[in-house]
Design a protein around this motif. Structure first.
Motif, PDB file in Angstrom:
ATOM      1  N   ARG A  10       4.354   0.023   8.126  1.00 26.05           N
ATOM      2  CA  ARG A  10       3.263  -0.076   8.411  1.00 26.05           C
ATOM      3  C   ARG A  10       1.929   0.939   8.219  1.00 26.05           C
ATOM      4  O   ARG A  10       2.531   2.215   7.858  1.00 26.05           O
ATOM      5  N   THR A  11       1.065   0.356   7.832  1.00 28.05           N
ATOM      6  CA  THR A  11      -0.200   1.187   7.327  1.00 28.05           C
ATOM      7  C   THR A  11      -1.201   1.826   8.131  1.00 28.05           C
ATOM      8  O   THR A  11      -0.948   1.499   9.450  1.00 28.05           O
ATOM      9  N   ARG A  12      -2.389   2.581   8.305  1.00 24.84           N
ATOM     10  CA  ARG A  12      -2.944   3.146   9.756  1.00 24.84           C
ATOM     11  C   ARG A  12      -3.615   1.754  10.008  1.00 24.84           C
ATOM     12  O   ARG A  12      -4.055   1.552  11.536  1.00 24.84           O
ATOM     13  N   ASP A  13      -3.747   0.583   9.221  1.00 20.00           N
ATOM     14  CA  ASP A  13      -4.540  -0.995   9.607  1.00 20.00           C
ATOM     15  C   ASP A  13      -3.877  -1.656   9.446  1.00 20.00           C
ATOM     16  O   ASP A  13      -4.372  -3.206   9.917  1.00 20.00           O
TER      17      ASP A  13
ATOM     18  N   ARG B 262      -5.162   0.335  19.986  1.00 14.62           N
ATOM     19  CA  ARG B 262      -5.344  -1.674  19.408  1.00 14.62           C
ATOM     20  C   ARG B 262      -5.348  -2.459  20.378  1.00 14.62           C
ATOM     21  O   ARG B 262      -4.413  -2.353  21.574  1.00 14.62           O
ATOM     22  N   ALA B 263      -5.866  -3.342  20.309  1.00 12.32           N
ATOM     23  CA  ALA B 263      -6.014  -4.104  20.817  1.00 12.32           C
ATOM     24  C   ALA B 263      -4.858  -5.296  21.323  1.00 12.32           C
ATOM     25  O   ALA B 263      -3.971  -4.945  20.050  1.00 12.32           O
ATOM     26  N   GLU B 264      -5.279  -6.454  21.377  1.00 13.12           N
ATOM     27  CA  GLU B 264      -4.051  -7.479  21.776  1.00 13.12           C
ATOM     28  C   GLU B 264      -3.865  -7.411  20.428  1.00 13.12           C
ATOM     29  O   GLU B 264      -4.082  -7.907  19.147  1.00 13.12           O
ATOM     30  N   LEU B 265      -2.229  -8.013  20.194  1.00 13.67           N
ATOM     31  CA  LEU B 265      -2.156  -8.089  19.176  1.00 13.67           C
ATOM     32  C   LEU B 265      -2.504  -9.812  18.110  1.00 13.67           C
ATOM     33  O   LEU B 265      -2.047 -10.466  17.280  1.00 13.67           O
TER      34      LEU B 265
ATOM     35  N   PRO C  17       0.737  -0.895   0.064  1.00 17.37           N
ATOM     36  CA  PRO C  17       0.311  -0.183   0.214  1.00 17.37           C
ATOM     37  C   PRO C  17       0.776   1.220   0.159  1.00 17.37           C
ATOM     38  O   PRO C  17       1.754   1.512   0.950  1.00 17.37           O
ATOM     39  N   PRO C  18       0.029   2.423  -0.894  1.00 13.33           N
ATOM     40  CA  PRO C  18       1.387   3.658  -1.210  1.00 13.33           C
ATOM     41  C   PRO C  18       0.540   4.502   0.897  1.00 13.33           C
ATOM     42  O   PRO C  18       2.309   4.856   0.123  1.00 13.33           O
ATOM     43  N   ASP C  19       0.866   3.933   1.452  1.00 10.67           N
ATOM     44  CA  ASP C  19       0.575   5.109   2.640  1.00 10.67           C
ATOM     45  C   ASP C  19       1.404   4.291   3.307  1.00 10.67           C
ATOM     46  O   ASP C  19       1.320   4.825   4.648  1.00 10.67           O
ATOM     47  N   ALA C  20       2.220   2.724   3.447  1.00 11.30           N
ATOM     48  CA  ALA C  20       2.903   2.664   4.502  1.00 11.30           C
ATOM     49  C   ALA C  20       4.148   3.084   4.733  1.00 11.30           C
ATOM     50  O   ALA C  20       5.063   3.214   3.550  1.00 11.30           O
ATOM     51  N   GLU C  21       4.600   2.943   5.240  1.00 11.50           N
ATOM     52  CA  GLU C  21       5.769   4.092   6.380  1.00 11.50           C
ATOM     53  C   GLU C  21       6.295   2.798   7.375  1.00 11.50           C
ATOM     54  O   GLU C  21       6.228   1.847   7.324  1.00 11.50           O
ATOM     55  N   GLU C  22       7.805   3.172   6.245  1.00 10.39           N
ATOM     56  CA  GLU C  22       8.662   1.834   6.747  1.00 10.39           C
ATOM     57  C   GLU C  22       9.703   2.359   7.920  1.00 10.39           C
ATOM     58  O   GLU C  22       9.228   3.347   8.561  1.00 10.39           O
ATOM     59  N   LEU C  23       9.575   1.065   9.197  1.00  9.72           N
ATOM     60  CA  LEU C  23       9.383   1.337  10.942  1.00  9.72           C
ATOM     61  C   LEU C  23      11.243   0.566  10.960  1.00  9.72           C
ATOM     62  O   LEU C  23      11.848   1.587  11.685  1.00  9.72           O
TER      63      LEU C  23
END
Length: 154
Positions: free
Chosen positions: A92-95, A57-60, A21-27
């Motif tokens: 990571r994206t928003r979701d 967010r809830a638990e992973l 996804p284009p909004d994915a930020e490198e972490l």
């Protein structure tokens, strides 16, 4: 970085031929030269997932386990069959979290190994398809990437 898609004649099943996804930020980024580094990758990936999970967010749940398994399988394939170095990135994206595994072999097309005997290897893409929300591949000028997206929470 410019992305381009490679035409393919080999069966790639349900793999998307697109970048993540284009909004994915490198972490995080982990360069790998050998399978001896996979243990460190697994530990670093779990720590990074815990660090980068939003507090809202809830638990992973089992997402880290799934991501570690997929990262290990894809990185192992890239190290064994690609041209070094292998580079694993956590995005990571928003979701979603996105794993992106790259090597420098632009001649090999990702292939779902559905006709091989079970003990012959080549099941990393099947595991990625089973455990991830979506899986894709693409090439840049010098690298081939396989990516898998996972939910930020269940």
């Amino acid at each position: 970085m410019e992305f381009r898609l490679v035409g393919h004649s080999a069966p790639v099943g349900e793999l998307r031929t697109s970048p993540p996804p284009p909004d994915a930020e490198e972490l995080e980024v982990w360069p790998l030269d050998s399978t001896m580094q996979l243990r460190e990758l697994r530990a670093a990936l779990v720590a990074a997932l815990n660090r980068h999970t939003p507090a809202s967010r809830a638990e992973l749940d089992d997402i880290p386990d799934r991501m570690v398994l997929v990262a290990t399988e894809l990185a192992t394939n890239a190290i064994r069959h690609g041209i070094p170095p292998t580079v694993v990135r956590l995005l990571r994206t928003r979701d979603e979290f996105v794993l992106d595994v790259a090597d420098h072999d632009l001649t090999a097309v990702p292939e779902l190994a559905d006709t091989r005997p079970l003990d012959s290897g080549g099941r990393g893409l099947h595991l990625a398809n089973a455990f991830a929300l979506k899986v894709g591949w693409y090439t840049s000028d010098r690298t081939k990437h396989i990516w898998a997206a996972f939910p930020l929470a269940v």
